[in-house]
Enzyme design. Sequence first.
Site, mmCIF file in Angstrom:
data_model
loop_
_atom_site.group_PDB
_atom_site.id
_atom_site.type_symbol
_atom_site.label_atom_id
_atom_site.label_comp_id
_atom_site.label_asym_id
_atom_site.label_seq_id
_atom_site.Cartn_x
_atom_site.Cartn_y
_atom_site.Cartn_z
ATOM 1 C CE LYS A 129 -8.585 -2.304 4.887
ATOM 2 N NZ LYS A 129 -8.642 -3.475 4.004
ATOM 3 C CG ASP B 252 -3.360 4.053 3.933
ATOM 4 O OD1 ASP B 252 -4.447 3.914 4.539
ATOM 5 O OD2 ASP B 252 -3.010 3.312 2.983
ATOM 6 C CD1 TRP C 141 -1.893 -2.271 2.006
ATOM 7 C CD2 TRP C 141 -2.788 -1.601 0.066
ATOM 8 N NE1 TRP C 141 -2.788 -3.235 1.585
ATOM 9 C CE2 TRP C 141 -3.348 -2.847 0.403
ATOM 10 C CE3 TRP C 141 -3.193 -0.995 -1.122
ATOM 11 C CZ2 TRP C 141 -4.291 -3.497 -0.393
ATOM 12 C CZ3 TRP C 141 -4.142 -1.629 -1.923
ATOM 13 C CH2 TRP C 141 -4.677 -2.867 -1.552
HETATM 14 C C1 LIG Z 1 -3.514 0.007 4.388
HETATM 15 C C2 LIG Z 1 -4.371 0.055 3.168
HETATM 16 N N1 LIG Z 1 -4.322 1.124 2.365
HETATM 17 C C3 LIG Z 1 -5.073 1.221 1.241
HETATM 18 C C4 LIG Z 1 -5.909 0.206 0.860
HETATM 19 C C5 LIG Z 1 -6.720 0.348 -0.401
HETATM 20 O O1 LIG Z 1 -8.031 0.683 -0.064
HETATM 21 P P1 LIG Z 1 -9.209 0.765 -1.154
HETATM 22 O O2 LIG Z 1 -9.428 -0.613 -1.647
HETATM 23 O O3 LIG Z 1 -10.339 1.320 -0.370
HETATM 24 O O4 LIG Z 1 -8.771 1.679 -2.234
HETATM 25 C C6 LIG Z 1 -6.016 -0.930 1.671
HETATM 26 C C7 LIG Z 1 -6.930 -2.012 1.279
HETATM 27 O O5 LIG Z 1 -7.033 -3.039 1.883
HETATM 28 C C8 LIG Z 1 -5.227 -1.002 2.840
HETATM 29 O O6 LIG Z 1 -5.283 -2.085 3.647
HETATM 30 MG MG LIG Z 2 0.520 -3.588 3.161
#
Ligand SMILES: Cc1ncc(COP(=O)(O)O)c(C=O)c1O
Ligand SMILES: [Mg+2]
Lengths: 356, 356
Positions: free
Chosen positions: A192, A168, A101
């Site tokens: 989540k 994030d 991520w």
């Molecule tokens: C830490 C983290 N950031 C970003 C995301 C991406 O999120 P989205 O699918 O809502 O774009 C996730 C998805 O699981 C995540 O766990």
């Molecule tokens: Mg990760």
Amino acid sequence: MKVHNFNAGPSVLPNEVLYKASKALIDFEGSGMSILEIGHRTEPFVAVMEEARNLVRELMQLDDDFEVLYLHGGATTQFMQVPMNLLESSETAAYVDTGVWSNKAIKEAKLFGFVDVVASSKDSNYNHIPKQFNIPPQASYLHITTNNTIYGTQWHMTPVTDVPLIADMSSDIMSRSMDFNKYSLIYAGVQKNMGAAGATMVAIRKSMLGKVSRKIPAILDYKNHIDNGSMLNTPPVFAVYISMLTLRWLKEQGGIPAIEKINEKKAALLYDEIDHNPLFRGTVAKEDRSLMNACFIMDKPEMEEEFLKFCKKEDIVGIKGHRLSGGFRVSMYNALPYESVEVMVEAMKYFSLKKA
Amino acid sequence: MKVHNFNAGPSVLPNEVLYKASKALIDFEGSGMSILEIGHRTEPFVAVMEEARNLVRELMQLDDDFEVLYLHGGATTQFMQVPMNLLESSETAAYVDTGVWSNKAIKEAKLFGFVDVVASSKDSNYNHIPKQFNIPPQASYLHITTNNTIYGTQWHMTPVTDVPLIADMSSDIMSRSMDFNKYSLIYAGVQKNMGAAGATMVAIRKSMLGKVSRKIPAILDYKNHIDNGSMLNTPPVFAVYISMLTLRWLKEQGGIPAIEKINEKKAALLYDEIDHNPLFRGTVAKEDRSLMNACFIMDKPEMEEEFLKFCKKEDIVGIKGHRLSGGFRVSMYNALPYESVEVMVEAMKYFSLKKA
Ligand SMILES: Cc1ncc(COP(=O)(O)O)c(C=O)c1O
Ligand SMILES: [Mg+2]
Ligand SMILES: Cc1ncc(COP(=O)(O)O)c(C=O)c1O
Ligand SMILES: [Mg+2]
Ligand SMILES: [Mg+2]
Ligand SMILES: [Mg+2]
């Protein structure tokens, strides 16, 4: 009968939230309309939106410089919306790379300005959080991923810096006490700990805005969303409603300090079993273990399939690890009952005895 | 008891859809999980997404060059995503200005290239659809808004041109038979005829892609969404599910040709009353009247408040006109029962007699 739902997200929600929403889907507060059928600019929905925004502010104890927004697009949209709004093309943003991520966030930031990856745990397959790194003092901001959903690592300290901090927090938002006011921007897909898929929460300091010269499309401009009370266009009505109900539930539990205690108990129970059970082994540095996503493997990988099947019979769902880290990932978000972790641990114990 | 819901969007949905969704919110197809709690990459949800995409393709009879996507962000995001993906910065796109929504689309396109507004009905407060205009043959595309939700005008013919046609069909998608294959890109927020707020449908010809040189952020790149089966990031799970159920319902009604007949009957009933009732008067050119949103005023504006109150007692909801066009707007989307229009017309008749 409800299963034990260890999904990494979308994931388990409080039963109270589901029952309330199920009724609102037929008739929303006696309006003769479903929550899906009401106008988003009518008083009843504006009240839902405002309650959700205020609950975020209250639960996280955000100071007055913060604005809270519910946006479309998921956390993935924030990967590009953050640098588009905050990174001048001639400037540099600092990022810490703690996994998939973070990497996606880094890739998008590079479209808008310079990126300095100040630390990375890539060489050890992201099994820990980097501790020693320098943050260039002139960086526009430092971006971290507080919980790494795929690898099961979590930041247990906040970087000390004068550079604006951006995080994030998609997978650990509101799961533990933090001084959120140390941050300048916090974002999280709500699917989540804060609700169901379809909305993203952004808490942003107003003082961060207005500093870049590029022209920003209306729908991507934080300022525009703030000026329109998080209602620039038709919001994801139902996702905001579910998030509001989930935050109400969290408040009733005693808020973040209370849920944190339960989250600590759940994680302790599971990690203790991982450590003591001879069949299982944790994959990340102990001091960086995530309280939300516990990742572990079996010493005999050929047993993993069998254990998965065994768990399935026990109504345990969602524990297969991400393909990038293998083994198992047991996600224990706020709404996961303690009892589900007990069932999980019982399954590990029983399986181990059977194999002894 | 259900009200008569003439909301402009979000708006009325079929009862079958609401009942099914209400159950799925507690337990999705016997999974022991709510539809909100299932993983978006698991087989049951991938099946929902694929059924929705296929139903769009089938109901609209799209040819094989089309890809159907369910995206985040609402139609407002498409205002910028369309030119970002399809308009080279040195090129010109043609737009027809038929009101607020066209204008927002025009404003965003200007951030990416040149815009030629080839026609506008602004001078007459958007009370008609421009008929005579020239489309520069080298334009990258021509953009129209097929139904103008605020003013109650609708395109009843398709511009004849060799330039690729792009349409915002947010407020009349799937309400009438059209040769959708004449278009190169069609988009619509799903919250009127295709479901509830929280997702946007984009049908795009693959042959339109790959022609601009700018770098496109991952989440805004149509190609990227196509390559990932409309599952680039966590999709708005519930909004896609509701849309799938709504399209199933539409198919059961006999699809677009069948609903079109009912929509024509509903509109005829209402417009006939507007024309014959001495108290009310339509605001747009007859030949351009929208079958979805009927806009009208009272000859004695001081009576409007009173009529609104009278309607409220009759459980008629959502008929107040947009502040830009005043008077009344009665929206009659696919899911609005014929009986609701009968009740509306009865109210108009009764009120008129009372005042005679
Ligand atoms: C830490 C983290 N950031 C970003 C995301 C991406 O999120 P989205 O699918 O809502 O774009 C996730 C998805 O699981 C995540 O766990
Ligand atoms: Mg990760
Ligand atoms: C024709 C048309 N286009 C675009 C929009 C904007 O849609 P959204 O609110 O989903 O961004 C609307 C909203 O009503 C509309 O009617
Ligand atoms: Mg062990
Ligand atoms: Mg309009
Ligand atoms: Mg009349």
